[in-house]
Design a protein around this motif. Structure first.
Motif, short mmCIF file in Angstrom:
data_model
loop_
_atom_site.label_atom_id
_atom_site.label_comp_id
_atom_site.label_asym_id
_atom_site.label_seq_id
_atom_site.Cartn_x
_atom_site.Cartn_y
_atom_site.Cartn_z
N ARG A 1 0.87 -1.17 0.00
CA ARG A 1 0.00 0.00 0.00
C ARG A 1 0.91 1.22 0.00
O ARG A 1 1.78 1.34 0.86
CB ARG A 1 -0.93 0.01 1.22
CG ARG A 1 -2.09 -0.97 1.10
CD ARG A 1 -2.97 -0.93 2.33
NE ARG A 1 -3.66 0.34 2.50
CZ ARG A 1 -4.87 0.62 1.99
NH1 ARG A 1 -5.50 -0.29 1.27
NH2 ARG A 1 -5.45 1.78 2.20
N GLU A 2 0.71 2.10 -0.96
CA GLU A 2 1.48 3.34 -1.02
C GLU A 2 0.70 4.41 -0.27
O GLU A 2 -0.49 4.59 -0.49
CB GLU A 2 1.71 3.77 -2.47
CG GLU A 2 2.69 2.89 -3.22
CD GLU A 2 2.88 3.36 -4.65
OE1 GLU A 2 4.02 3.46 -5.09
OE2 GLU A 2 1.86 3.62 -5.33
N VAL A 3 1.38 5.12 0.59
CA VAL A 3 0.74 6.21 1.32
C VAL A 3 1.55 7.47 1.11
O VAL A 3 2.77 7.44 0.96
CB VAL A 3 0.60 5.90 2.83
CG1 VAL A 3 -0.31 4.71 3.06
CG2 VAL A 3 1.96 5.64 3.46
N LEU A 4 0.86 8.58 1.06
CA LEU A 4 1.50 9.88 0.97
C LEU A 4 1.53 10.47 2.37
O LEU A 4 0.48 10.60 3.01
CB LEU A 4 0.73 10.80 0.02
CG LEU A 4 1.35 12.16 -0.29
CD1 LEU A 4 2.66 11.98 -1.04
CD2 LEU A 4 0.39 13.01 -1.12
N MET B 1 6.32 9.81 -0.68
CA MET B 1 5.65 8.53 -0.76
C MET B 1 6.31 7.54 0.18
O MET B 1 7.51 7.54 0.36
CB MET B 1 5.72 7.99 -2.19
CG MET B 1 4.93 8.81 -3.19
SD MET B 1 3.17 8.54 -3.02
CE MET B 1 3.05 6.85 -3.55
N LYS B 2 5.49 6.68 0.75
CA LYS B 2 5.99 5.67 1.67
C LYS B 2 5.38 4.32 1.28
O LYS B 2 4.17 4.20 1.10
CB LYS B 2 5.61 6.02 3.11
CG LYS B 2 6.04 5.00 4.15
CD LYS B 2 5.60 5.43 5.53
CE LYS B 2 5.95 4.38 6.58
NZ LYS B 2 5.45 4.78 7.93
N ASP B 3 6.24 3.31 1.15
CA ASP B 3 5.77 1.95 0.87
C ASP B 3 5.50 1.23 2.18
O ASP B 3 6.35 1.22 3.07
CB ASP B 3 6.82 1.17 0.09
CG ASP B 3 6.96 1.64 -1.35
OD1 ASP B 3 5.96 2.11 -1.91
OD2 ASP B 3 8.07 1.56 -1.91
N VAL B 4 4.33 0.61 2.27
CA VAL B 4 3.99 -0.21 3.43
C VAL B 4 3.72 -1.62 2.90
O VAL B 4 2.83 -1.81 2.07
CB VAL B 4 2.76 0.33 4.17
CG1 VAL B 4 2.51 -0.47 5.45
CG2 VAL B 4 2.95 1.82 4.51
#
Length: 264
Positions: A162-165, A198-201
């Motif tokens: 899930r990519e989160v900003l 952007m952050k990868d989870v």
């Protein structure tokens, strides 16, 4: 258009073919969306629809433009999986860490500050998303709701993302603090700065439909594949694979799956 649809058909067939000095002082998720020129969406009803798609990440909702130019809004509960292609970069989703006039150069007090992730969008890439029931990382909650996860590996255990900003607030240190002009540091820039990145989870989707968070991908993955942990670690080291890189982590998960298949 035929080639685009063909790619999506292959992608959807594939996902259905196997079972189941600075200090950051604050961070918060920021709502954002991603636009794609084309998509193939497989509904829980078994129907398939196609068209340009907007993915609203935080809400787990997609908006599909139909051939008659009407817009269909679908939540994750109505979608089994979808494939997208032709991502359109929306620069409104990002903010430079500081005004670009300050520049990134040696000697600038902000040179060593972490910068937003800037990846060139690959418009030819087909990306596949699947719906899983998820507890939204609330470890002690039994309540799960459908959510979209991007599929990065094969199965039966699937690497998901899930990519989160996120918006981060950075304390630039006492040297450039309020004492240097009402909250502004040296060089006339604020002592507290914000930027978006952007952050990868990562998660692991299990054959039974459960989703396990990989908060520490290396540690958690080796714990899940306990019997194959030594081989996995040797494989990653021998091939210089990074457990934090999406593509390389996908290779590690694929290898872990192959070891389990060999053991049967």
């Amino acid at each position: 258009m035929k080639t685009l649809r063909s790619s999506f058909s292959v992608a959807l067939a594939a996902i259905l073919s196997f079972g189941g000095s600075t200090a950051a002082v604050a961070q918060q998720n920021v709502a954002f969306s991603q636009q794609f020129a084309g998509s193939t969406v497989l509904l829980t009803s078994g129907d398939t629809i196609q068209g340009p798609l907007v993915l609203h990440r935080n809400e787990d909702v997609i908006r599909l433009t139909m051939p008659d130019n009407t817009v269909s809004t679908l939540s994750a509960v109505a979608v089994q999986s979808f494939a997208v292609k032709g991502q359109k970069e929306d620069r409104r989703n990002y903010e430079d860490f500081f005004d670009t006039r300050a520049g990134y150069y040696y000697g600038n007090p902000y040179y060593s500050v972490p910068r937003p992730r800037r990846e060139r969008v690959d418009t030819s890439q087909v990306r596949v998303f699947r719906t899983y029931r998820w507890n939204h990382d609330k470890d002690y909650s039994d309540f799960k709701s459908p959510a979209f996860f991007e599929q990065l590996s094969g199965g039966p255990s699937v690497l998901l993302r899930r990519e989160v900003l996120v918006e981060r607030t950075i304390n630039n240190g006492p040297m450039y603090g309020p004492g240097y002009g009402y909250g502004y540091g040296g060089y006339g820039v604020p002592s507290m700065s914000r930027y978006r990145t952007m952050k990868d989870v990562f998660y692991l989707g299990l054959p039974n439909g459960n989703v396990l968070p990989l908060r520490n991908p290396k540690k958690d993955l080796l714990a899940i594949f306990r019997q194959q942990a030594k081989q996995i670690e040797q494989y990653a080291k021998g091939n210089k694979l990074d457990f934090m890189d999406p593509r390389e982590l996908a290779s590690i998960v694929n290898y872990a799956n192959s070891l389990q298949k060999e053991a049967k």
